[in-house]
Design a protein around this motif. Structure first.
Motif, PDB file in Angstrom:
ATOM      1  N   ASP A   1       0.753  -1.165  -0.064  1.00 20.21           N
ATOM      2  CA  ASP A   1       0.158   0.151   0.053  1.00 20.21           C
ATOM      3  C   ASP A   1       0.956   1.432   0.053  1.00 20.21           C
ATOM      4  OD1 ASP A   1      -2.284   1.490  -0.024  1.00 20.21           O
ATOM      5  OD2 ASP A   1      -2.390   1.578   2.143  1.00 20.21           O
TER       6      ASP A   1
ATOM      7  N   SER B   1      -0.355   2.853  -3.804  1.00 15.81           N
ATOM      8  CA  SER B   1      -1.412   3.781  -3.408  1.00 15.81           C
ATOM      9  C   SER B   1      -1.000   5.117  -3.773  1.00 15.81           C
ATOM     10  CB  SER B   1      -2.037   3.810  -2.008  1.00 15.81           C
ATOM     11  OG  SER B   1      -2.666   2.749  -1.878  1.00 15.81           O
TER      12      SER B   1
ATOM     13  N   ALA C   1      -5.799   3.225  -1.907  1.00 15.74           N
ATOM     14  CA  ALA C   1      -6.222   3.840  -3.279  1.00 15.74           C
ATOM     15  C   ALA C   1      -7.394   2.592  -3.463  1.00 15.74           C
ATOM     16  CB  ALA C   1      -5.452   3.687  -4.095  1.00 15.74           C
TER      17      ALA C   1
END
Length: 201
Positions: free
Chosen positions: A58, A62, A100
């Motif tokens: 992440d 993201s 995201a």
């Protein structure tokens, strides 16, 4: 086509499809069925990745998605760090495991999903000629005084920190380095920082 034959939130069969300027989403039954089977399997077996690995991914993925990069671009340019297939990363986004979301991937909702074969690493088999383990043993027979160094990775928890071991056979000496993740880039960094400083001979 009846009302129940398609979801109400997609653009299939919309009479304003050609003139509409909004972002579009299409329902493709083959793709939806595949996602359903995968989701059903994951719900029974659980996702084969731990929370620490999801957090690591992440932190990489993201921010790049938020900057407007596509997942294909991210996975292609960060293959040595991500260490997961592009399809797997798409699935993690679908499951909502990252900061995201799908809404942050405009190309995904605008275009129909395209069928494509799975990505494979292509290796030129000619590069293995003369480099097999049997070739190595034969070389040592002809050159018994050759110093041998072995490098390996010791992995504990999947997706967690790992050890890089470098074993000098003749001197029975081993170097061990801790890495945050099992990536090729971390090996390159260790070689650049430490191994280049070791005097030869």
């Amino acid at each position: 086509m009846s009302v129940l034959s398609k979801p109400h939130y997609v653009c299939n069969g919309c009479k304003n499809l050609k003139s509409c300027t909004l972002k579009k989403s299409f329902y493709v039954k083959e793709d939806a069925h595949q996602k359903y089977k995968l989701l059903l399997s994951e719900s029974r077996n659980g996702i084969s990745v731990d929370e620490e690995e999801i957090l690591r991914l992440d932190n990489i993925i993201s921010p790049l998605i938020k900057k407007g990069q596509s997942l294909h671009h991210i996975c292609s340019n960060n293959r040595d760090v991500i260490m997961h297939s592009e399809r797997t990363i798409y699935n993690y986004v679908d499951y909502g495991l990252f900061t995201a979301r799908n809404i942050d991937l405009p190309r995904k909702v605008v275009y129909r999903p395209r069928k494509k074969s799975a990505d494979h690493f292509k290796v030129d088999k000619s590069c293995r000629v003369g480099r097999t383990y049997e070739d190595f043993l034969n070389f040592l027979k002809e050159h018994p005084d050759t110093p041998v160094v072995e490098m390996d990775t010791v992995e504990g928890t999947k997706g967690g920190k790992v050890l890089l071991t470098i074993h000098f056979i003749d001197s029975k000496f081993m170097l061990t380095f801790i890495r945050d993740a099992n990536t090729s880039q971390s090996v390159i960094e260790i070689k650049s920082k430490f191994l280049c400083k070791i005097p030869s001979g």
